[in-house]
Design a protein around this motif. Structure first.
Motif, PDB file in Angstrom:
ATOM      1  N   GLY A  26       0.308 -19.804 -66.244  1.00 48.32           N
ATOM      2  CA  GLY A  26       1.201 -20.853 -66.072  1.00 48.32           C
ATOM      3  C   GLY A  26       1.685 -21.222 -67.969  1.00 48.32           C
ATOM      4  O   GLY A  26       1.910 -22.254 -68.681  1.00 48.32           O
ATOM      5  N   ALA A  27       0.966 -20.272 -68.866  1.00 48.86           N
ATOM      6  CA  ALA A  27       1.344 -19.780 -69.898  1.00 48.86           C
ATOM      7  C   ALA A  27       2.526 -20.016 -70.602  1.00 48.86           C
ATOM      8  O   ALA A  27       3.617 -19.113 -70.168  1.00 48.86           O
ATOM      9  CB  ALA A  27      -0.134 -19.178 -71.122  1.00 48.86           C
ATOM     10  N   THR A  28       2.840 -20.721 -71.779  1.00 42.96           N
ATOM     11  CA  THR A  28       4.315 -21.152 -72.590  1.00 42.96           C
ATOM     12  C   THR A  28       4.636 -20.786 -73.723  1.00 42.96           C
ATOM     13  O   THR A  28       3.453 -20.896 -74.119  1.00 42.96           O
ATOM     14  CB  THR A  28       5.460 -21.996 -71.378  1.00 42.96           C
ATOM     15  N   ILE A  29       5.276 -20.502 -74.395  1.00 43.50           N
ATOM     16  CA  ILE A  29       5.703 -20.164 -75.262  1.00 43.50           C
ATOM     17  C   ILE A  29       6.627 -20.116 -75.690  1.00 43.50           C
ATOM     18  O   ILE A  29       7.688 -20.121 -75.164  1.00 43.50           O
ATOM     19  CB  ILE A  29       5.694 -19.025 -76.319  1.00 43.50           C
ATOM     20  N   ASN A  30       7.355 -21.486 -76.784  1.00 45.16           N
ATOM     21  CA  ASN A  30       8.768 -21.786 -77.043  1.00 45.16           C
ATOM     22  C   ASN A  30       9.506 -22.222 -75.524  1.00 45.16           C
ATOM     23  O   ASN A  30      10.728 -21.346 -75.576  1.00 45.16           O
ATOM     24  CB  ASN A  30       9.971 -20.759 -77.655  1.00 45.16           C
ATOM     25  N   ILE A  50       7.403 -12.432 -72.442  1.00 41.45           N
ATOM     26  CA  ILE A  50       7.875 -13.422 -71.848  1.00 41.45           C
ATOM     27  C   ILE A  50       8.948 -12.794 -70.532  1.00 41.45           C
ATOM     28  O   ILE A  50       9.089 -11.851 -70.758  1.00 41.45           O
ATOM     29  CB  ILE A  50       8.656 -14.488 -72.248  1.00 41.45           C
ATOM     30  N   ALA A  51       9.227 -14.031 -69.671  1.00 38.14           N
ATOM     31  CA  ALA A  51      10.311 -13.473 -68.162  1.00 38.14           C
ATOM     32  C   ALA A  51      11.210 -14.681 -68.591  1.00 38.14           C
ATOM     33  O   ALA A  51      11.156 -15.700 -68.447  1.00 38.14           O
ATOM     34  CB  ALA A  51       9.277 -13.962 -67.656  1.00 38.14           C
ATOM     35  N   TYR A  52      12.095 -13.738 -67.740  1.00 35.27           N
ATOM     36  CA  TYR A  52      13.517 -14.200 -67.696  1.00 35.27           C
ATOM     37  C   TYR A  52      14.387 -13.821 -66.811  1.00 35.27           C
ATOM     38  O   TYR A  52      14.612 -13.107 -66.781  1.00 35.27           O
ATOM     39  CB  TYR A  52      14.646 -14.851 -69.379  1.00 35.27           C
ATOM     40  N   ASP A  53      14.479 -15.186 -66.025  1.00 38.56           N
ATOM     41  CA  ASP A  53      15.455 -14.279 -64.840  1.00 38.56           C
ATOM     42  C   ASP A  53      15.069 -13.170 -64.355  1.00 38.56           C
ATOM     43  O   ASP A  53      15.337 -12.379 -63.680  1.00 38.56           O
ATOM     44  CB  ASP A  53      17.301 -14.856 -65.382  1.00 38.56           C
ATOM     45  N   GLY A  54      13.717 -12.653 -64.212  1.00 38.02           N
ATOM     46  CA  GLY A  54      13.347 -12.002 -62.864  1.00 38.02           C
ATOM     47  C   GLY A  54      13.006 -10.795 -64.200  1.00 38.02           C
ATOM     48  O   GLY A  54      12.848  -9.336 -63.678  1.00 38.02           O
ATOM     49  N   ALA A  55      13.168 -10.920 -65.449  1.00 33.36           N
ATOM     50  CA  ALA A  55      12.992 -10.070 -66.159  1.00 33.36           C
ATOM     51  C   ALA A  55      11.980  -9.706 -67.108  1.00 33.36           C
ATOM     52  O   ALA A  55      12.039 -11.110 -67.605  1.00 33.36           O
ATOM     53  CB  ALA A  55      14.636  -9.080 -66.627  1.00 33.36           C
TER      54      ALA A  55
END
Length: 269
Positions: free
Chosen positions: A196-200, A210-215
């Motif tokens: 569950g680590a996140t950045i910005n 980083i992950a966005y919309d499955g990519a």
């Protein structure tokens, strides 16, 4: 064939007599970085040990094989954030490999294979190997141990188990460590990798993504931002000395076989 395997242990006279154009020299490389809070930082120790075991097995096949001193510092990448870690620039690492090739080939030693234990070393290895192929016809293969290990683990321990145990801070390195030097690991610190680590505000999907919309999208993040334990995407509690023993045997089988069947015969265009 002389009993000594490590080049550093040869006397100069023994080097003249044994490091001939028939000899195969293995160049082990690794890194000094966070391998999980439970494991020693020097993964170069595993690469060095694997090179030694491969050399022993190649000798059993009649190939005079020797192991050069290990390069302990890896090429700089996102693990540069490791507390106590030491890394070197891509240019410096490429320079070291280049100088090693020059030293060996000066004395007619051209049957060389790299035994690599760090992904950050791959760009420098590729650059230098291509340079020497173009300028001197030297063809140096590189056995990236952990990349091969990820592909072999499902067949050794089962696909489901491998999927859960494999990852940075887990298999293959933790199991190999439990096999080769169990006294250096800290079983009391072993636990599943945090999630569950996140950045910005964006999910971290790896040490450089980083992950966005499955990519997955490449991003300039550091390893310590992805995980507080050094482990990512795996469960190190599933690692074992038994798995390490099986994996080491398979890597030796592959490495020694390749040395005997190809490197010893002289790879060339």
């Amino acid at each position: 064939m002389i009993d000594k395997i490590r080049m550093a242990e040869l006397t100069s006279q023994e080097a003249r007599e044994n490091l001939t154009d028939d000899a195969v020299v293995l160049l082990p490389m690794g890194s000094l970085e966070d391998q999980g809070i439970h494991a020693p930082m020097g993964d170069y120790m595993a690469a060095d040990r694997m090179a030694l075991e491969i050399a022993k097995a190649a000798r059993e096949r009649g190939v005079p094989t020797f192991v050069a001193p290990v390069i302990p510092f890896g090429g700089r990448d996102y693990f540069d954030s490791s507390h106590g870690g030491i890394s070197i620039s891509h240019a410096t690492l490429a320079g070291i490999i280049d100088d090693m090739f020059a030293s060996l080939t000066r004395h007619g030693i051209r049957k060389i294979m790299i035994v690599n234990g760090h992904g950050g070393n791959v760009p420098a290895i590729t650059e230098v190997a291509l340079r020497w192929r173009h300028k001197a016809g030297l063809f140096v293969p590189s056995m990236y141990l952990w990349q091969i290990a990820y592909g072999e683990l499902p067949g050794l321990v089962g696909a489901e188990h491998a999927a859960k145990a494999s990852g940075h801070g887990g298999d293959p390195l933790t199991s190999l460590g439990l096999h080769f030097y169990p006294d250096l690991l800290r079983p009391d610190l072993v636990r599943p990798a945090p999630e569950g680590a996140t950045i910005n505000g964006v999910e971290i999907a790896g040490f450089s993504a980083i992950a966005y919309d499955g990519a997955k999208i490449q991003a300039p993040i550091e390893a310590r931002e992805a995980t507080e334990t050094g482990a990512f995407g795996c469960d190190p509690t599933l690692c074992s000395a038994e798995t390490g023993e099986k994996l080491a045997a398979r890597l030796v089988e592959i490495g020694a076989g390749f040395v005997a069947d190809h490197v010893a015969r002289g790879l060339h265009d």
